[in-house]
Design a protein around this motif. Sequence first.
Motif, PDB file in Angstrom:
ATOM      1  N   PHE A   1       4.951   4.754  10.668  1.00  0.00           N
ATOM      2  CA  PHE A   1       3.688   5.230  10.098  1.00  0.00           C
ATOM      3  C   PHE A   1       2.547   4.661  10.926  1.00  0.00           C
TER       4      PHE A   1
ATOM      5  N   ALA B   1       4.713   8.564   6.254  1.00  0.00           N
ATOM      6  CA  ALA B   1       5.597   8.065   7.303  1.00  0.00           C
ATOM      7  C   ALA B   1       6.343   9.235   7.939  1.00  0.00           C
TER       8      ALA B   1
ATOM      9  N   ALA C   1       4.207   6.482  -2.497  1.00  0.00           N
ATOM     10  CA  ALA C   1       3.525   7.431  -3.359  1.00  0.00           C
ATOM     11  C   ALA C   1       4.470   8.496  -3.900  1.00  0.00           C
TER      12      ALA C   1
ATOM     13  N   PHE D   1       0.881  -1.179   0.000  1.00  0.00           N
ATOM     14  CA  PHE D   1       0.000   0.000   0.000  1.00  0.00           C
ATOM     15  C   PHE D   1       0.917   1.228   0.000  1.00  0.00           C
ATOM     16  N   PRO D   2       0.390   2.331  -0.474  1.00  0.00           N
ATOM     17  CA  PRO D   2       1.276   3.492  -0.639  1.00  0.00           C
ATOM     18  C   PRO D   2       1.687   4.122   0.688  1.00  0.00           C
ATOM     19  N   ILE D   3       2.953   4.322   0.783  1.00  0.00           N
ATOM     20  CA  ILE D   3       3.509   4.995   1.954  1.00  0.00           C
ATOM     21  C   ILE D   3       4.468   6.060   1.458  1.00  0.00           C
ATOM     22  N   GLN D   4       4.302   7.202   1.948  1.00  0.00           N
ATOM     23  CA  GLN D   4       5.209   8.291   1.587  1.00  0.00           C
ATOM     24  C   GLN D   4       6.301   8.364   2.641  1.00  0.00           C
ATOM     25  N   LEU D   5       7.489   8.025   2.216  1.00  0.00           N
ATOM     26  CA  LEU D   5       8.597   8.011   3.172  1.00  0.00           C
ATOM     27  C   LEU D   5       9.027   9.434   3.508  1.00  0.00           C
ATOM     28  N   PRO D   6       9.614   9.587   4.653  1.00  0.00           N
ATOM     29  CA  PRO D   6      10.086  10.921   5.030  1.00  0.00           C
ATOM     30  C   PRO D   6      11.166  11.400   4.054  1.00  0.00           C
TER      31      PRO D   6
ATOM     32  N   ILE E   1      -0.011   6.823   2.959  1.00  0.00           N
ATOM     33  CA  ILE E   1       0.205   7.052   4.388  1.00  0.00           C
ATOM     34  C   ILE E   1       1.540   7.763   4.532  1.00  0.00           C
TER      35      ILE E   1
ATOM     36  N   GLN F   1      14.753   9.739   3.007  1.00  0.00           N
ATOM     37  CA  GLN F   1      14.794   8.286   3.169  1.00  0.00           C
ATOM     38  C   GLN F   1      14.180   7.653   1.927  1.00  0.00           C
TER      39      GLN F   1
END
Lengths: 370, 207
Positions: free
Chosen positions: A284, B105, A333, A265-270, B103, A273
């Motif tokens: 998250f 992070a 994302a 599933f989409p995760i926007q990393l900081p 989401i 990173q």
Amino acid sequence: MLVLLGALAPAMAGAQGNAPDEAQQPPIQARPGGPENAPRTTQEVPVTKGTRLVLTNNAGEVVVTSWDRDAVKVEASHSERESVDIQTAEQTLRIRSRATRGPSSLVDYRLTVPRWMPVNLSGSYLEAAIEGTSAEVTVETVHGNVRVVGGSGAVAVRTVMGTITVDKASGRVQATTVNEGIRLTNVTGDMSAETTNGDIVIQNAQTSNLEASTVNGDLTFNGTVRDGGAYRLTTHSGDIRLGLGGAANATVFVRTFQGDFSADFPIQLPEGQSRDSGSKRFNFTLGSGSARIEVQSFNGDIHVARGAVLTPEERREQRRRGRAPDAPPVPPAAPAPRGTPVPKPPPPPLEPAYNSAHAHLGHAAPRVRP
Amino acid sequence: MTQIAQIGDGGGGNGRRRGPAEDDPLGHDDPLLQAIEALADAPPERSLWPGIESRMARRPGAARSFTFTLPQLAMAATLTIAVSAGVSWLAMRPAPATPEAAIRAVAEPTDAVQGDVQRATFADAAYDAAVADLEQVLQEGRDTLDPQTVMVLERNLAAIDEAIRQSRAALDADPANTYLNSHLADARRRKLELLRQAALLSNAGEM
């Protein structure tokens, strides 16, 4: 197998110039016969509720099954040099193998015990399979696989060179080995699994408290993540595959020094990173985030799925059929710009036993013979 | 009309006219032919076309007739079915899923300013002493252990040592990394536990 290992041990000792002291290191005899043969000792002992079974067996296989009678049936297969000592005292039924001269060598047991009876087994070259009990189970061995189906309250298994398999246990499950893998399936309750050189697979877990760690090995978790639960999966050189089981409320902490990260599933990393390079330390939140999940791998990759992840067996099966083990993970994302790539060093060399751990997992405990 | 009726009857009585010869049933003496030949080609008293034309002009929507061949009809039917199926599919298919929102992070807190951080040195004399003692016990008791056990224990200790070495190297590059610090601490704890286990085994002659 027994004969082979029995012959191998002195040979290895000789090869290393460390011939074992015969007085201290009992020679392991060739196997006189297993449970499939006619037992040399058969005895049925009535027991009262609350009695605990304590069996000590230096070497051999112990198979424990359960019934609804308040009695313990002991069938032992051994040579004429061995005898089986059965005593009841202070709510404890003790079974011990004795040799007429020298230390006891090999005795195979087949025990039938009341379902309510706690079982405690120990030995050096002990291989154990316990099935059907609804009480506490404790097994301690050095060389040998252990398989437990059932058990409740406290289920504790410790070995050094053996695979541990626990299925359908409830309560508090502790599995510790050194040079093999651990597989916990359909376990309800708190769990801890630790090995140094082997994989850990936790499947269909119903737990609020999990601690699983290895040094050289992969970790796979599929189960229900409960609100307020605490889950920690760590490895040094291995991948982690985490199936959240549709968890609605969890905070997931991801830490790796030089592994990749992916999710379905989409995760926007900081910012700073990247999913496929460099050090990562982020978290998250899903829903209220009440459960705390930590996944840490120094050298390995981390994959998170909302539902379930494939077990190693399923991945092998898919590879065998010529398909990609997993659907390609959904990239984050908006991946942050890649940082300075850090070359990934090769993991430490794996021992032969590491590979055998893979082979053992998922199968009935194979026989180990000293 | 009377004449025609007579012609139709033919005087034969049975409906079949017969001439003088059986092989010339419609001979030149046939009354029908004679009557036809007697008809005069009289032109109409006036031109009829203007009237026809005016009536056609008053019916602008008069249907034109079309004719199709069988292949054309089959093609039309196929086209109709295809269009109907397409429309049905469009109407029945689920609405396209809206893309799941990513989401976001959050980076774990960066460890202050590195210069302000006192790096954990892990220079723990008690730990080092414990490790040395246990290694000594293992060394002294190795003859009481199965050589295979000794080999496995030593290899696993080496694997842990390698993990410790890698963690230390990573910490050198990123001294304030809390994960690396805790990872190193875990590895050290694990080494101590394995040494304790090995020492217990050697003391007990494995068990």
